[in-house]
Design a protein around this motif. Structure first.
Motif, PDB file in Angstrom:
ATOM      1  N   TYR A   1      13.258   8.571  12.598  1.00 55.84           N
ATOM      2  CA  TYR A   1      13.129   9.992  12.336  1.00 55.84           C
ATOM      3  C   TYR A   1      11.998  10.239  11.333  1.00 55.84           C
ATOM      4  O   TYR A   1      11.867   9.531  10.337  1.00 55.84           O
ATOM      5  N   LEU A   2      11.193  11.257  11.622  1.00 52.16           N
ATOM      6  CA  LEU A   2       9.959  11.485  10.869  1.00 52.16           C
ATOM      7  C   LEU A   2      10.208  11.690   9.383  1.00 52.16           C
ATOM      8  O   LEU A   2       9.490  11.135   8.538  1.00 52.16           O
ATOM      9  N   ASP A   3      11.217  12.496   9.028  1.00 57.38           N
ATOM     10  CA  ASP A   3      11.440  12.757   7.603  1.00 57.38           C
ATOM     11  C   ASP A   3      11.813  11.468   6.876  1.00 57.38           C
ATOM     12  O   ASP A   3      11.391  11.237   5.736  1.00 57.38           O
ATOM     13  N   CYS A   4      12.576  10.592   7.532  1.00 58.44           N
ATOM     14  CA  CYS A   4      12.920   9.312   6.923  1.00 58.44           C
ATOM     15  C   CYS A   4      11.679   8.430   6.772  1.00 58.44           C
ATOM     16  O   CYS A   4      11.503   7.748   5.758  1.00 58.44           O
ATOM     17  N   TRP A   5      10.841   8.435   7.795  1.00 59.80           N
ATOM     18  CA  TRP A   5       9.604   7.650   7.753  1.00 59.80           C
ATOM     19  C   TRP A   5       8.720   8.117   6.600  1.00 59.80           C
ATOM     20  O   TRP A   5       8.135   7.300   5.888  1.00 59.80           O
ATOM     21  N   GLU A   6       8.621   9.426   6.394  1.00 57.08           N
ATOM     22  CA  GLU A   6       7.795   9.941   5.303  1.00 57.08           C
ATOM     23  C   GLU A   6       8.351   9.539   3.945  1.00 57.08           C
ATOM     24  O   GLU A   6       7.601   9.200   3.029  1.00 57.08           O
ATOM     25  N   LEU A   7       9.689   9.556   3.805  1.00 58.27           N
ATOM     26  CA  LEU A   7      10.306   9.199   2.531  1.00 58.27           C
ATOM     27  C   LEU A   7      10.142   7.724   2.200  1.00 58.27           C
ATOM     28  O   LEU A   7      10.156   7.335   1.023  1.00 58.27           O
ATOM     29  N   ILE A   8       9.998   6.896   3.234  1.00 58.88           N
ATOM     30  CA  ILE A   8       9.794   5.464   3.016  1.00 58.88           C
ATOM     31  C   ILE A   8       8.464   5.203   2.319  1.00 58.88           C
ATOM     32  O   ILE A   8       8.318   4.261   1.540  1.00 58.88           O
ATOM     33  N   GLY A   9       7.466   6.046   2.612  1.00 62.48           N
ATOM     34  CA  GLY A   9       6.135   5.841   2.067  1.00 62.48           C
ATOM     35  C   GLY A   9       5.366   4.751   2.781  1.00 62.48           C
ATOM     36  O   GLY A   9       4.944   3.765   2.159  1.00 62.48           O
ATOM     37  N   PRO A  10       5.166   4.878   4.102  1.00 66.38           N
ATOM     38  CA  PRO A  10       4.444   3.838   4.852  1.00 66.38           C
ATOM     39  C   PRO A  10       3.001   3.712   4.368  1.00 66.38           C
ATOM     40  O   PRO A  10       2.396   4.684   3.915  1.00 66.38           O
ATOM     41  N   GLN A  11       2.456   2.507   4.517  1.00 69.67           N
ATOM     42  CA  GLN A  11       1.114   2.217   4.033  1.00 69.67           C
ATOM     43  C   GLN A  11       0.140   2.030   5.199  1.00 69.67           C
ATOM     44  O   GLN A  11       0.532   1.631   6.304  1.00 69.67           O
ATOM     45  N   ASN A  12      -1.149   2.333   4.911  1.00 68.07           N
ATOM     46  CA  ASN A  12      -2.190   2.071   5.908  1.00 68.07           C
ATOM     47  C   ASN A  12      -2.356   0.570   6.105  1.00 68.07           C
ATOM     48  O   ASN A  12      -2.209  -0.218   5.168  1.00 68.07           O
ATOM     49  N   THR A  13      -2.684   0.192   7.346  1.00 65.82           N
ATOM     50  CA  THR A  13      -2.925  -1.226   7.627  1.00 65.82           C
ATOM     51  C   THR A  13      -3.802  -1.376   8.857  1.00 65.82           C
ATOM     52  O   THR A  13      -3.811  -0.508   9.740  1.00 65.82           O
ATOM     53  N   TRP A  14      -4.537  -2.466   8.906  1.00 68.98           N
ATOM     54  CA  TRP A  14      -5.210  -2.914  10.131  1.00 68.98           C
ATOM     55  C   TRP A  14      -4.402  -4.094  10.663  1.00 68.98           C
ATOM     56  O   TRP A  14      -3.901  -4.913   9.892  1.00 68.98           O
ATOM     57  N   VAL A  15      -4.264  -4.188  11.970  1.00 61.48           N
ATOM     58  CA  VAL A  15      -3.449  -5.254  12.534  1.00 61.48           C
ATOM     59  C   VAL A  15      -4.054  -5.721  13.856  1.00 61.48           C
ATOM     60  O   VAL A  15      -4.628  -4.929  14.608  1.00 61.48           O
ATOM     61  N   VAL A  16      -3.922  -7.011  14.113  1.00 59.84           N
ATOM     62  CA  VAL A  16      -4.276  -7.598  15.403  1.00 59.84           C
ATOM     63  C   VAL A  16      -2.972  -7.980  16.087  1.00 59.84           C
ATOM     64  O   VAL A  16      -2.167  -8.730  15.524  1.00 59.84           O
TER      65      VAL A  16
END
Length: 724
Positions: free
Chosen positions: A707-722
């Motif tokens: 759920y978007l509001d939960c995702w925002e509260l987690i504080g996700p970080q930017n990343t590059w990934v392969v």
């Protein structure tokens, strides 16, 4: 199909709707139910105790529509041969339900007996049906004649007897009628002959290059066991097989020989068969022909379908060595005559071994006309419907278009999801052929939607196509050619897209809910538009090809580009990620039925529904993920463990406002998360991919939603990934 007509006076089924003598659908008579059973009728002999309790005559003539009577397990029915009705059901089931005929399957299938909707009534009577409740509802049709009403009623036992050999004149007449009268079928009659295609010339019995505008037939069959002694086209035999009469004494599988004979019987000269028209040991020529397989079958005048047998040497029923022996049996119960019908094309085709093979999926999809050869009879199918060899009638409800999911699809997403789901339930002898046998479908989507593909996924809707899941038992595809974990081609097993939510496109404002007469509130998700939306690079050549708008080159980590270029099929992209816990259980406080409705299409015998949690405390889930059950049991504990798993944001999506879980969790979480209450928005979720790092490369483990509001509260970080 002509329907039986009864005037109101002649109607022998007064308690049901019926067709009157003017062909008008008349409702049931508005009077008390009438029992038409004779008084003090003696019990019917030759029926077992179970079938005597059914009171078939009463069920057919007197009762209201829709009651189903339990006949018991199919295996029990088979073991009651002394009963006339059980014997008839056994015969019909043996001829129609071939996939259920092993003892284990018969023991798990429950059969029911019911009178069929009279809208499908047959000549001088009504049909009966037996249904089974295994994995799907399936039908057995029976013809019925009421002998006590009309002394002119004719027995049906001798009317539709099956000849040991195919009626060639019927097939010729069907082809002529289609080519002369069916406008839709004539639209593509002048398709160009595919480029550099070889063909069997039946006049010279040799292999040659197909002439321009060549009229030819194609064969669709099951290879099965192919032995070295059977002749196939190879580099060393190309020149030899071009000589006149080269195929006369050749060792060929019986299905191919029968197809050649059928072509000659129909007055046709050219036949295309893959084993003799594609050089089997020439990779370049083989790829060129496989890439145009859709054109080969679409350009054929018609396709001969070997819808019986499980290998190439089975032959075609009714052509040469294989004499058809399907039986029609008639029994009489009091004054009702019941007989089994011949299996319909839908039953025959859908349950055949031919329909389980991966290569035959695109073959049936692109064929414009088909002759189906079955053990019961021959069928001619085109866009107008199906002609039955013995009944001489047209069934308009099942034609070649019913075999083609693409015709029923409107958008690229519908087209693609439907094709992948139907294709991946089929079997391939060689795992390496997973993309080759799907090439024709990708060609069609490329033409229709200006589309390109990368390991089976379309460039457009790429983020949506990433969200595939297991539909059943699946395992890693074993082949010398490595398929990336993010593509469904890496899995040997059925694939589904039922967990999908509608993706919100870049830059599109998300509508909030509003009352009638009010202006809708609009808002944007900044994290998604700036850095959250996946920026994907396909890595299979240098320089990488973009399938999304790319950031400036200096922002792409050079070391990751180097890693991605080490192996074809790797994805390099920038997104948001977070580390979360997984619990291999779903804690639901309430005892309502929402969860059962939400998960009704999930096969829990092979799939585990897991909760996504912020931490290991075991609180309410912030999202859900479907995982392979065996993997989940080995790697995810029932309670939330200490391990933190990495989740990558793939796309933002809006759930259906009527979604059960959306309603359930929105109501429960309004107290804990005022943002949802204050915005009064549709429930928004983030489609995520669960990955596991192996050095600098990540491997896909599954996809889910948070759920978007939960995702925002987690504080996700930017990343590059392969991702490999």
């Amino acid at each position: 199909m002509s329907l039986a007509r009864y005037s109101d006076k002649e109607n022998i089924f007064p308690n049901r709707p019926h067709w009157d003598e003017q062909g008008i659908w008349a409702q049931a008579r508005n009077r008390p139910a009438i029992c038409w059973c004779p008084k003090n009728a003696p019990p019917t002999t030759n029926l077992c105790e179970t079938c005597q309790k059914i009171r078939i005559r009463h069920l057919i003539l007197c009762e209201a529509e829709g009651r189903m009577v339990d006949l018991g397990k199919l295996n029990d029915i088979v073991n009651r041969p002394e009963c006339d009705l059980c014997s008839l059901v056994t015969l019909a089931a043996r001829q129609t339900w071939r996939g259920l005929w092993d003892e284990e399957s018969r023991s798990s299938v429950t059969c029911y007996f019911n009178a069929l909707d009279p809208g499908r009534q047959q000549v001088k009577g009504y049909a009966l049906q037996v249904t089974e409740t295994g994995s799907n509802w399936q039908w057995l049709d029976f013809d019925l004649v009421f002998k006590g009403h009309d002394s002119d009623s004719m027995p049906v036992g001798k009317v539709f007897e099956i000849s040991p050999k195919v009626d060639i004149e019927f097939l010729k007449a069907s082809i002529r009628a289609c080519e002369d009268m069916h406008e839709r079928c004539m639209l593509d009659t002048k398709l160009a002959t595919p480029d550099r295609m070889s063909i069997i010339d039946l006049h010279t019995m040799s292999i040659r290059r197909a002439p321009e505008a060549c009229r030819y037939l194609a064969l669709s069959y099951v290879w099965g066991k192919i032995t070295e002694q059977w002749l196939t086209l190879k580099r060393e035999t190309v020149k030899l097989l071009s000589h006149k009469n080269a195929l006369v004494q050749a060792c060929l599988p019986q299905t191919v020989r029968d197809a050649m004979q059928l072509c000659l019987d129909l007055g046709e000269r050219y036949l295309w068969v893959d084993s003799l028209c594609i050089t089997q040991d020439d990779p370049i020529t083989q790829k060129q022909q496989i890439d145009i397989m859709d054109s080969i079958y679409a350009s054929a005048t018609l396709t001969i379908v070997a819808a019986a047998g499980d290998h190439a040497d089975s032959g075609l029923p009714g052509i040469s060595k294989w004499s058809r022996e399907i039986k029609r049996q008639t029994i009489t119960i009091q004054d009702i005559e019941i007989s089994n019908t011949m299996p319909r094309l839908g039953d025959t085709a859908e349950r055949s071994v031919w329909n389980t093979r991966g290569w035959t999926y695109q073959e049936r999809m692109f064929s414009r006309r088909c002759i189906f050869l079955t053990e019961a009879q021959a069928f001619f199918a085109c866009s107008q419907g199906v002609s039955y060899e013995r009944k001489r009638l047209i069934e308009t409800g099942y034609g070649v278009e019913q075999l083609n999911p693409l015709i029923r699809s409107q958008t690229l997403q519908q087209f693609y999801f439907k094709a992948v789901q139907e294709y991946t339930v089929r079997n391939l002898t060689s795992h390496a052929d997973i993309l080759r046998a799907f090439q024709g479908i990708m060609n069609e989507m490329s033409r229709k939607y200006n589309q390109e593909f990368f390991f089976g996924l379309p460039n457009k809707n790429f983020e949506d196509a990433l969200l595939w899941q297991h539909a059943g038992q699946a395992e890693k595809r074993t082949t010398s050619r490595n398929f990336p974990s993010w593509s469904w081609t890496s899995v040997n097993g059925a694939i589904k897209y039922s967990f999908m939510e509608k993706r919100i496109i870049d830059g599109s404002p998300i509508p909030a809910a509003w009352q009638d007469g009010e202006e809708p509130e609009q808002f944007h998700i900044d994290w998604l538009l700036n850095a959250g939306e996946s920026k994907l690079l396909r890595i299979n050549e240098t320089p990488p090809i973009s399938i999304r708008p790319l950031p400036p080159p200096e922002e792409v980590p050079a070391d990751l580009v180097k890693v991605a270029l080490q192996k074809p099929g790797r994805l390099l992209f920038r997104t948001k990620h977070a580390f979360l816990s997984i619990a291999n259980s779903v804690p639901i406080r309430t005892a309502d039925s929402w969860w059962a409705d939400y998960t009704q299409n999930i096969n829990f015998s092979v799939i585990s529904m897991a909760s996504i949690l912020r931490d290991g405390s075991g609180e309410d889930p912030i999202g859900f993920i479907e995982l392979d059950k065996i993997w989940a049991q080995q790697n995810v504990p029932q309670d939330a463990g200490k391990r933190r798993w990495e989740f990558l944001a793939i796309s933002l999506a809006a759930t259906n406002p009527n979604d059960y879980m959306n309603l359930h969790f929105t109501m429960r979480r309004n107290i804990d998360y005022p943002m949802i209450y204050s915005r009064n928005v549709r429930q928004l979720i983030v489609n995520v991919m669960l990955v596991e790092r192996e050095g600098e490369v990540a491997r896909r483990l599954g996809v889910g939603k948070i759920y978007l509001d939960c995702w925002e509260l987690i504080g996700p970080q930017n990343t590059w990934v392969v991702v490999d």
